[in-house]
Design a protein around this motif. Structure first.
Motif, mmCIF file in Angstrom:
data_model
loop_
_atom_site.group_PDB
_atom_site.id
_atom_site.type_symbol
_atom_site.label_atom_id
_atom_site.label_comp_id
_atom_site.label_asym_id
_atom_site.label_seq_id
_atom_site.Cartn_x
_atom_site.Cartn_y
_atom_site.Cartn_z
ATOM 1 N N ASN A 73 81.065 104.255 62.855
ATOM 2 C CA ASN A 73 82.300 103.508 63.047
ATOM 3 C C ASN A 73 82.858 103.124 61.675
ATOM 4 O OD1 ASN A 73 79.818 102.010 63.233
ATOM 5 N ND2 ASN A 73 80.978 100.176 63.696
ATOM 6 N N ALA A 74 84.023 102.545 61.641
ATOM 7 C CA ALA A 74 84.770 102.264 60.406
ATOM 8 C C ALA A 74 83.907 101.712 59.282
ATOM 9 C CB ALA A 74 85.922 101.308 60.703
ATOM 10 N N GLY A 75 83.958 102.386 58.138
ATOM 11 C CA GLY A 75 83.309 101.902 56.935
ATOM 12 C C GLY A 75 81.858 102.320 56.744
ATOM 13 N N PHE A 76 81.276 103.023 57.722
ATOM 14 C CA PHE A 76 79.866 103.386 57.603
ATOM 15 C C PHE A 76 79.633 104.850 57.243
ATOM 16 C CE2 PHE A 76 79.603 99.502 60.210
ATOM 17 C CZ PHE A 76 78.739 98.779 59.417
ATOM 18 N N GLY A 77 80.667 105.684 57.222
ATOM 19 C CA GLY A 77 80.520 107.080 56.821
ATOM 20 C C GLY A 77 79.912 107.938 57.912
ATOM 21 N N GLU A 78 79.268 109.031 57.482
ATOM 22 C CA GLU A 78 78.605 109.914 58.433
ATOM 23 C C GLU A 78 77.261 110.363 57.879
ATOM 24 O OE1 GLU A 78 80.613 114.238 57.850
ATOM 25 O OE2 GLU A 78 81.752 112.840 59.065
ATOM 26 N N SER A 79 76.413 110.846 58.785
ATOM 27 C CA SER A 79 75.051 111.193 58.427
ATOM 28 C C SER A 79 74.553 112.278 59.376
ATOM 29 C CB SER A 79 74.173 109.942 58.539
ATOM 30 O OG SER A 79 72.862 110.201 58.129
ATOM 31 N N LEU A 80 73.482 112.952 58.996
ATOM 32 C CA LEU A 80 72.868 113.974 59.841
ATOM 33 C C LEU A 80 71.429 113.592 60.160
ATOM 34 C CD1 LEU A 80 73.892 117.380 58.217
ATOM 35 C CD2 LEU A 80 74.737 116.423 60.340
ATOM 36 N N PHE A 81 70.989 113.946 61.355
ATOM 37 C CA PHE A 81 69.569 113.853 61.662
ATOM 38 C C PHE A 81 69.191 114.977 62.599
ATOM 39 C CE2 PHE A 81 71.323 111.018 64.991
ATOM 40 C CZ PHE A 81 70.658 111.450 66.127
ATOM 41 N N GLN A 82 67.913 115.316 62.586
ATOM 42 C CA GLN A 82 67.372 116.311 63.493
ATOM 43 C C GLN A 82 66.631 115.577 64.605
ATOM 44 O OE1 GLN A 82 65.099 118.522 60.572
ATOM 45 N NE2 GLN A 82 66.724 120.057 60.435
ATOM 46 N N TRP A 83 66.602 116.180 65.781
ATOM 47 C CA TRP A 83 65.990 115.522 66.923
ATOM 48 C C TRP A 83 65.209 116.518 67.767
ATOM 49 C CZ3 TRP A 83 67.340 117.236 71.775
ATOM 50 C CH2 TRP A 83 68.498 118.015 71.858
ATOM 51 N N GLN A 84 64.320 115.957 68.583
ATOM 52 C CA GLN A 84 63.540 116.796 69.482
ATOM 53 C C GLN A 84 62.863 115.926 70.533
ATOM 54 O OE1 GLN A 84 59.942 118.642 67.842
ATOM 55 N NE2 GLN A 84 60.669 120.578 68.683
ATOM 56 N N PHE A 85 62.903 116.384 71.789
ATOM 57 C CA PHE A 85 62.112 115.744 72.834
ATOM 58 C C PHE A 85 60.703 116.316 72.770
ATOM 59 C CE2 PHE A 85 66.306 114.883 74.590
ATOM 60 C CZ PHE A 85 66.162 113.562 74.957
ATOM 61 N N GLN A 86 59.706 115.460 72.987
ATOM 62 C CA GLN A 86 58.304 115.872 72.918
ATOM 63 C C GLN A 86 57.529 115.240 74.067
ATOM 64 O OE1 GLN A 86 57.415 114.253 69.059
ATOM 65 N NE2 GLN A 86 58.092 116.087 67.985
ATOM 66 N N ASP A 87 56.285 115.644 74.225
ATOM 67 C CA ASP A 87 55.369 115.073 75.232
ATOM 68 C C ASP A 87 56.001 115.030 76.623
ATOM 69 O OD1 ASP A 87 53.430 114.715 73.284
ATOM 70 O OD2 ASP A 87 54.077 112.673 72.844
ATOM 71 N N LYS A 88 56.433 116.188 77.091
ATOM 72 C CA LYS A 88 57.022 116.330 78.430
ATOM 73 C C LYS A 88 58.262 115.463 78.604
ATOM 74 C CE LYS A 88 52.505 117.298 80.291
ATOM 75 N NZ LYS A 88 51.403 116.816 81.097
ATOM 76 N N GLY A 89 58.987 115.219 77.528
ATOM 77 C CA GLY A 89 60.210 114.434 77.596
ATOM 78 C C GLY A 89 60.000 112.937 77.514
ATOM 79 N N ASP A 90 58.765 112.500 77.321
ATOM 80 C CA ASP A 90 58.484 111.063 77.218
ATOM 81 C C ASP A 90 58.778 110.498 75.831
ATOM 82 O OD1 ASP A 90 57.664 110.929 79.850
ATOM 83 O OD2 ASP A 90 55.543 111.224 79.370
ATOM 84 N N LYS A 91 58.861 111.367 74.830
ATOM 85 C CA LYS A 91 59.099 110.941 73.439
ATOM 86 C C LYS A 91 60.340 111.634 72.885
ATOM 87 C CE LYS A 91 55.185 108.624 73.016
ATOM 88 N NZ LYS A 91 55.177 107.192 72.965
ATOM 89 N N PHE A 92 61.013 110.945 71.981
ATOM 90 C CA PHE A 92 62.192 111.472 71.298
ATOM 91 C C PHE A 92 61.957 111.280 69.800
ATOM 92 C CE2 PHE A 92 66.500 110.835 69.498
ATOM 93 C CZ PHE A 92 67.114 112.001 69.935
ATOM 94 N N GLN A 93 61.978 112.362 69.042
ATOM 95 C CA GLN A 93 61.771 112.312 67.594
ATOM 96 C C GLN A 93 63.124 112.366 66.902
ATOM 97 O OE1 GLN A 93 58.778 112.003 65.883
ATOM 98 N NE2 GLN A 93 60.017 111.816 64.064
ATOM 99 N N LEU A 94 63.382 111.425 66.017
ATOM 100 C CA LEU A 94 64.620 111.363 65.240
ATOM 101 C C LEU A 94 64.223 111.425 63.758
ATOM 102 C CD1 LEU A 94 67.507 108.873 65.829
ATOM 103 C CD2 LEU A 94 66.618 109.213 63.551
ATOM 104 N N ASN A 95 64.747 112.411 63.024
ATOM 105 C CA ASN A 95 64.422 112.596 61.610
ATOM 106 C C ASN A 95 65.700 112.693 60.792
ATOM 107 O OD1 ASN A 95 61.575 112.795 61.926
ATOM 108 N ND2 ASN A 95 61.819 114.904 62.579
ATOM 109 N N TYR A 96 65.880 111.762 59.872
ATOM 110 C CA TYR A 96 67.021 111.800 58.964
ATOM 111 C C TYR A 96 66.996 113.104 58.182
ATOM 112 C CZ TYR A 96 69.819 110.897 54.794
ATOM 113 O OH TYR A 96 70.710 111.008 53.776
ATOM 114 N N PHE A 97 68.179 113.681 57.954
ATOM 115 C CA PHE A 97 68.312 114.949 57.243
ATOM 116 C C PHE A 97 69.321 114.762 56.119
ATOM 117 C CE2 PHE A 97 70.192 119.204 56.760
ATOM 118 C CZ PHE A 97 69.045 119.950 56.553
ATOM 119 N N GLN A 98 68.882 114.952 54.888
ATOM 120 C CA GLN A 98 69.750 114.725 53.731
ATOM 121 C C GLN A 98 70.440 116.021 53.324
ATOM 122 O OE1 GLN A 98 67.712 113.160 50.331
ATOM 123 N NE2 GLN A 98 69.567 112.447 49.387
ATOM 124 N N LEU A 99 71.752 115.960 53.160
ATOM 125 C CA LEU A 99 72.524 117.113 52.718
ATOM 126 C C LEU A 99 72.333 117.349 51.230
ATOM 127 C CD1 LEU A 99 75.874 116.401 54.599
ATOM 128 C CD2 LEU A 99 74.184 118.141 55.145
#
Length: 154
Positions: A73-99
């Motif tokens: 939202n306003a003033g915070f810019g933009e960013s990238l991250f990689q994601w993946q569901f794991q453990d039969k969909g019980d877990k969600f992995q979020l990993n910051y990705f630097q350009l």
């Protein structure tokens, strides 16, 4: 005895296929949304001002690691991250990705810093077609503090 071994093998194969299909099914729901609104992010119960939209990039979880372009939202810019569901969909992995253009660290937006801080493994609390909620007590920047992310399909 031989039929017993065949039955166990068949049941094991079915269990593996079901677990893989569940992760793929969860991933496809996120892909189908293409654009998800960050409804709220809470850290230890305190609402963060950072919100924005997650634009899902890629179209197959098996070809590449799926990623999100987070437009803050306003003033915070933009960013990238990689994601993946794991453990039969019980877990969600979020990993910051630097350009690459950010590699020296001078071009980082406040959203980049925040995105890095919330990197971690999340429990999937709610996974619906139009709404998802993830919680974690194991993020890089907030340690054992509870981080809750709620997103909603635009």
């Amino acid at each position: 005895m031989n039929i017993f071994i065949k039955t166990i093998t068949a049941l094991s194969l079915i269990a593996v296929l079901i677990s893989c299909n569940k992760e793929k099914r969860y991933s496809n729901k996120l892909f189908k949304g293409e654009n998800w609104k960050v409804k709220s992010i809470k850290i230890d119960g305190a609402e963060s001002q950072i919100k924005g939209n997650w634009l899902i990039m890629g179209d197959d979880i098996y070809d590449t690691v799926p990623s999100v372009k987070w437009q803050g939202n306003a003033g915070f810019g933009e960013s990238l991250f990689q994601w993946q569901f794991q453990d039969k969909g019980d877990k969600f992995q979020l990993n910051y990705f630097q350009l690459c253009e950010e590699c020296d660290g001078t071009e980082l937006d406040s959203l980049d810093v925040f995105n890095y801080a919330i990197t971690g493994t999340y429990d999937v609390d709610r996974h619906r077609n139009k709404k998802m909620t993830f919680t974690s007590n194991k993020t890089i920047g907030f340690g054992s503090k509870k981080v809750e992310i709620e997103i909603e399909k635009n």
